[in-house]
Design an enzyme around this catalytic site. Sequence first.
Site, short mmCIF file in Angstrom:
data_model
loop_
_atom_site.label_atom_id
_atom_site.label_comp_id
_atom_site.label_asym_id
_atom_site.label_seq_id
_atom_site.Cartn_x
_atom_site.Cartn_y
_atom_site.Cartn_z
CG ASP A 7 -1.76 2.07 5.88
OD1 ASP A 7 -1.87 1.86 7.10
OD2 ASP A 7 -1.79 3.21 5.38
CG ASP A 59 -4.52 -5.96 -4.77
OD1 ASP A 59 -3.28 -5.92 -4.73
OD2 ASP A 59 -5.25 -5.06 -4.34
CG ASP A 118 -10.04 -6.87 -6.12
OD1 ASP A 118 -11.05 -7.60 -6.22
OD2 ASP A 118 -9.79 -5.94 -6.91
N GLY A 134 -3.15 -2.08 -7.83
CA GLY A 134 -4.08 -2.81 -6.98
C GLY A 134 -5.54 -2.42 -7.14
CG HIS A 143 -2.05 -0.96 1.09
ND1 HIS A 143 -2.57 -1.65 2.17
CD2 HIS A 143 -2.78 -1.35 0.02
CE1 HIS A 143 -3.57 -2.40 1.75
NE2 HIS A 143 -3.71 -2.25 0.46
CG HIS A 200 -7.78 -2.26 -3.78
ND1 HIS A 200 -7.47 -0.99 -3.38
CD2 HIS A 200 -6.68 -3.00 -3.56
CE1 HIS A 200 -6.24 -0.97 -2.92
NE2 HIS A 200 -5.73 -2.18 -3.01
NE ARG A 216 -11.97 -16.77 -0.80
CZ ARG A 216 -12.00 -17.78 -1.68
NH1 ARG A 216 -11.84 -19.03 -1.28
NH2 ARG A 216 -12.19 -17.56 -2.95
#
Length: 120
Positions: A81, A61, A91, A56, A8, A88, A97
Site C-alpha cells: 500500500d 517480512d 524490514d 509483517g 498490506h 516495519h 533490497r
Amino acid sequence: MEIAIIAHDGKKAEMIQFLMDFKALILAKEITLISTGTTGKNAEKSGFSVKKFLSGPYGGDAQIAARVAEGKTKMVFFFRDPLGMHPHEPDIAMLMRLCDVHDVPLATNPATAELLIKSV
C-alpha cells in the site's frame, strides 16, 4: 518453486483475488506458497496451502527476506500500500533490497505479478 505472498491490509483482497485468478496455474505448477501471517490466513481461507511466518510488523517480512537470501524463495509477490504508513518499513526495504541483491523477481502490484506468474 517457492513463491512468497505478502499484502498490506489495504491490498489483501487484491492478493486473494490474484491467487484465485491463477489458482489452476499455481496448482498445476506445484508452486509452494509461503506468506506473512495474516495474508497466509486469508489465503488458507480461500483454499490455498500456505506455510505461514510471523505477521509483517512482528518480523514476517524479515523471515521471508532470510529465505530470499538463502536461495529458497524464487519469487516474491508483495502487494504494498504505497499510501499507507508502515512501522516495519525498514524490514520492507530490506526484503526489497535482498530481492535485488539476489536477483529474485519482485512484484509489488497485480499487473506485474500477472506477468511473472505467467512466466513460470
